[in-house]
Structure formats: C-alpha cells, structure tokens
Design an enzyme around this catalytic site. Sequence first.
Site, PDB file in Angstrom:
ATOM      1  N   ILE A 621      47.872  30.691  13.735  1.00 15.33           N
ATOM      2  CA  ILE A 621      48.834  30.690  14.858  1.00 15.33           C
ATOM      3  C   ILE A 621      47.926  31.597  16.000  1.00 15.33           C
ATOM      4  CG2 ILE A 621      50.678  31.738  15.431  1.00 15.33           C
ATOM      5  CD1 ILE A 621      51.265  29.442  13.592  1.00 15.33           C
ATOM      6  N   LYS A 625      53.677  34.456  20.317  1.00 18.13           N
ATOM      7  CA  LYS A 625      54.941  34.079  21.188  1.00 18.13           C
ATOM      8  C   LYS A 625      55.153  32.736  21.741  1.00 18.13           C
ATOM      9  CE  LYS A 625      55.592  38.238  24.568  1.00 18.13           C
ATOM     10  NZ  LYS A 625      55.424  38.602  25.815  1.00 18.13           N
ATOM     11  N   GLY A 694      48.868  22.612  14.142  1.00 12.97           N
ATOM     12  CA  GLY A 694      49.857  21.954  15.189  1.00 12.97           C
ATOM     13  C   GLY A 694      51.274  22.227  14.693  1.00 12.97           C
ATOM     14  N   GLU A 697      56.039  19.564  16.260  1.00 15.37           N
ATOM     15  CA  GLU A 697      56.771  18.741  15.561  1.00 15.37           C
ATOM     16  C   GLU A 697      57.631  19.120  14.458  1.00 15.37           C
ATOM     17  OE1 GLU A 697      56.961  16.014  17.441  1.00 15.37           O
ATOM     18  OE2 GLU A 697      54.877  16.503  18.704  1.00 15.37           O
TER      19      GLU A 697
END
Length: 730
Positions: A621, A625, A694, A697
């Site tokens: 990550i 935030k 990613g 999605e």
Amino acid sequence: MSPQPQATVGAPLSRVDGRLKVTGKAVYAAEHDVDGAVHAVIVDASIGRGRITSIDTGAADAHPGVLRVISHRNAPNLPYRANPGSNNPPGRRLRVFQDDRVVFHGQPVAVVIASTLEAAQHGASLVEVRYEAETPSTDLHEAEPGAPTDYARGDAEAGLSNAAVRLDLAYELARNHHNPMEPHATIARWDGDKLTVWDKTQWVMGTHDELAAVFDLPADAVRVISPFVGGGFGSGLRCWPHTIVAALAARVTRRPVKLVLSRKQMYFGTGFRPSYEYRLRLGSDRRGRLNAAIHDIDAETSSFETFTEAVMPAGQMLYSMPNVRQSYRTVPLDVNTPIWMRGPGFASASFVIESAMDELAHELGVDPIELRRRNEPREDESTNEPFSTRRLSECYTVGARAFGWDRRDPRPRSTRDGDQLIGLGMAAGVYDPGRFPAQARARLDADGTAMVEAATSDMGPGTYTSQTQVAADALGLTMRTVTFRLGDSRYPPTSPHGGSATMASVGSAVVDACNQVRQQAIKLAVEDRESPLYGVTADHVVVRNGRLHVQNNPARGETYKSLLARNDRSQLEANGTYDGPGSERSAYFAYNATFAEVAVDANLGLVRVRRMLGVYDAGRIISPKLAQSQAFGGIVGGIGTALLEHTVTDHRDGRIVNAGLADYLVPVNADVPEIKAIYLDGEDNAGNLLGVKGLGEVVQVGVAAAIGNAVFNATGRRIRQLPITAEALL
C-alpha cells in the site's frame, strides 16, 4: 546496491493537490480559459433507429449569436483512418455527421455553435429534424445474441449430472451508468493544422491517437491536455463522439469551441456497465466440494461495435473445480456502446458466483466462509500457473474476526431489531489488475528540487500524490521538493488510467526514471575528487532529504545542490520505462473478503445497509489515506449497484427514461453506513517494481453479493436480480 530509504511510501500523507481542489483552483476540462472560445451544443436523435430525412436549421441559423449549425448535410468528410492504439472496441466506429443513419437514441445528429452558451442551447432547440423511424432493438431479453466466446475444462455436463447437489440459477443485472461529478467536456482549438484539445479523459494518449486518426493528422500535430478529472469510474476510457464534434466545430468555425455534455446527454453520449442475463448451474458433493459449473452469459453491446469485458475469468479461477464450461455472448442492440465501469466484468460475475456460493452453503448447512475454504485452489486452474500471491483465506480470517461473523445466526429471519430484520452476509472478490507499458521523465534541478512527468491521469484516486511519494523516495527527496505533472500528451506516454494499472505501470516507470537520476548523481559524486564521497563504492551511497551519504556513515556526504553547483550542472535528467510484466508466469490477482450487515423493514421491504467491512490482499500500500478513500468509494459504489442503480429504457424508441440524478438513484450520505477497510501487510513483486497489485477495482467486486447475501440472511428471500428492490422483497 544499498536499499534506498523509504520515508514517504506507506505514510498516511494528505493529497498534494488537495488544497487546489477544496479552494476551487483545480482546473477541469470546461474551466480552461481559452481566448475567444465559443460554445457548442449537440442536437440528439429523438429516435432509436432509422434515417434522417430532413434537417431544418433556418430558425437556429437566424437566432442571435448562432454562428453555425453543422450536420451530415454540410460537415466535411473525415478520414477516420485506422487507429491501432485506440481503446475503442473492435468494429466500425460511430462516424459523426458522416451519413444520415441513426443507430441509437441520443446519437449526435447536429451541433449548434454560438457566441454564448444560452444562444447555443436555444439554437439547438430550434433545429427541426425529421426521420424515417424504424423499431429499435433495445431489449436484451428479446434480441438475438452473437456468436459465443467459449471456455471449457473437463466435462461440465457429466460433472453436473454426477453432482450430489445441483443448483440451476438465473440472474438479471441491470445496466449501470457512471455518473461522475464532472460532466464530460471538451475545448478544441486549431492553430493552422495543429489541434489542441482540453478534454475530460482517463487516457490522454488514447484521445490523442483517436483525434490524429479521425482528422488524419501526424502525432505531433495533436495535443491533449487533462490535468484534473472530476471522477470517471471508466467513463473516460475512450474518446467519445462529443470530443470529435468539438474539434470538428472548431475547424469549421475557425474558433476555439467549448462543448459540455448535459447530465442527460451523459446517459447516451458516453458508455455504461452493460446489463446481463446470466445463468449459472453449479454442482457439488455433500461436503460442498465443487465438481462442476456451467455459465451461460448474455451481455448487451451496440449494433456497430462489439464491447466485451472480463466477465469470464472469475468463474475459471476463483474456486477449485475440475469441470467448467462458459459461453459468453454479446447481444447487439440499438444503443450506444458500453464501456468499462469500476470492477469491470469481475463485479458483475461476482454477484452471480458469490450469490450462488451462499445459496449452496445454505443448501448444505455449511458456513459460507467454510464452504469457500473447502474450495480454495492451489493454482490458477484455468492456466495451471501459480498465484503470485493469494491470501484470500487470510482475508476471511481477519474479516470474520473484525466483523463479528461468529455472532451470525445462519437461520434466515432469526434476528430482529424491532420491525427491522437483521442479516449478515459476505462475499469473496477478485480482480485482475492491469500492468501496461508506460514511460516517465524525471529531472533534478540545480536547486535540489525535482520535476517528474508522465501523460497519465488522475480521476480521483490520488495519482499526483502517490506518484510524488514513489518519486520522492527514489530520489531521496522530501515531498515538498518534488513536483509530479500529468495529463498532457507531450509528456512521456502511458497506458489508460483504469483497470487498477496506474500504480504498477506508471509507478514503475517513475521509479525507473528517478533511480537513474539518483544513480547519475551518485556516480558524479564518487568520481568527483572534491566530493566527500570521492572513491566510495557507488552501491554504498544512499540519499535522504536531498543529501547523498555513505549508508553506514551519514556524516560523510553532501547535498544534491552542492554537488550540481560544483560540477556546473544545471540539471540531471532521465527517461524511465516500464515494459509490462514480462515473461514471468504467475496468476496475478488482487483479492478481498467483503462483509455486510443489513436491516430490512419487515413491513415495507426497504433495505438499509448498517455496516460494511472490506479486507484486501492488494500488495504493498503506497498511500494508506488514498487506499482508505478507494475502499470507501468502491463500497459505496457497490451499495448503489446492489440497491439503487438501474437504467430504464423505453423500448419503443430507445429513450432512457431516468436520464438524470433525480431518477437514476445513487447512494447519498444517508445511505452510507459505517465502513471499515483492512489491508493485509505484504508485497506482490510479480512484474512491477513497487510490489503493488492495484486497488481501485477490487474494492467494488463482491460488495453487491455481500449485501444480497445479507438480505437473504435477514429475510429468507433470495433475490437474483440487481438492484434489489422493495417490490422484490414484499
């Protein structure tokens, strides 16, 4: 080489463009101040199929302020040469104003250009178009599908017939529209034979290439600028007809032209998530081990282009089973072409698959999480490739503990709060994040600041911020001394800003460019006799806060600024590249487990989501935030899909009945419950330099299914269509 210190990646930093946005200084497509710009308004077809027999523009031409009315009668012929780089689906493109055919309701049939927006709007209302109307085909239930795309392994029919437990389930999924806050808009200006376009787009280079193809221009004669995008969700992943219309109008009038779609026009001027009819037959033994699945999938597309999305992969790899057969058929309709919408394909498939898994669990008397664990595959059974990482079981464990899953009563209608029936549900989610070629350019200036550029976009996930973070760490600078610029086709080319691909693709190119610049500086220092670092092995030098030093001896070093000044260098510069995942053979997916609690009014059938939790296996990550924002947005979007969003078409003429936010319902603050997101710590280094997967999605995949499963737990009613309405529960 010594590892470069990571001071900003992983830190919960605020958006670098946040102040611009909250103060209104971020400039969106329609807000660019282009001298002499006039206004254009599109006249939309009022039939769903047929031919234009006449266009009377007399009243519009005579209206004060109207400069020109363009239609197929007077528009110049456009070459529309092939565009290999286009993101357009295969098939013939809609050639605006090139003939008299109408192939969907709302198709542009004319455009009015005027000196003011009001004059253009009124002028458009004065254009009288007559048609020879035909009956449009807009109903997925009644239209004839095209040839199927098939997949098979094992013998699904035999496996199903031999299964101890069999389900035969039919699902209907409504069409969804993206409804971003910013309407689609274009400003076009010609300077001789050169075209500049300010556009709302998620793919700067795709729009650039399409404009060059339509107008038969060399690449260097087109420039596309898009520094800010006010939401997209996939609606900006191709160049739509209104952008061509704006450029055409500007060429004809020899004036810069601004064209902004109305909210209503966005329902037929851009794409949508297609509707589906999806039949799933599922078989297992008495312990819940899956034996066979047969998927029959019909999805709408337009009559002039064939749009497809990745609706099949989840059914091939999410669960272990020896026998699978899939048939995916597109159904050509007289509608505008669909386009990818957040979690494309996977979000639609997940509602079907995860609802069926919940139904099977109830049939067998097995906990839904336990059923999924019993069918966890060791590899991607569709390719026989190992998973790069797959921590879905850990998502279940973490999520169940955090959500209080052990308090769930598996008996439907067993938990009440007054007149409210309370239910808990969960679903698994998977998505195939993109990894596409990309380039970036990095420059370190003599004052110790850096500029990094790439022709990507930022529709809201925080590209400005996340790319600044990775650049700052790679260069050893602070965030405030790095500027990241995007949204200009003159910057190094990148892939579409969608498919959860930007961080892995553009981020890898940015890291490559910044690593090269840092290594140039280190080489300069260790070869400079006047540098404190002279003679040090380059691999032992790191950079922190703009200062190069020996890794284990911070006192020995100097700043970028002093190094460049002494060597009379105004800057160091490098171009970075990312070529894609390469030849590695692994199944690269992001995963989640989504949990939902709902309350259903026993008398009215109204569903309220009380709380939701998402647990994600999404690799490293970069910005906690931003990740939190992505998860919340995806979950809210999933609430809309599950309970509210539904495009209604009048099949007599193809008109969208609820083309506006007054009638097409999306979640508002009152619909958004307590939301929590948890990210498993770790990296996935398959084919990218950052260890990311990613996130944009996968956060929406499985949300609708989790809510639907919670509704069943609350009510005992299994709803197999989206959205889940009060009428279906009464």
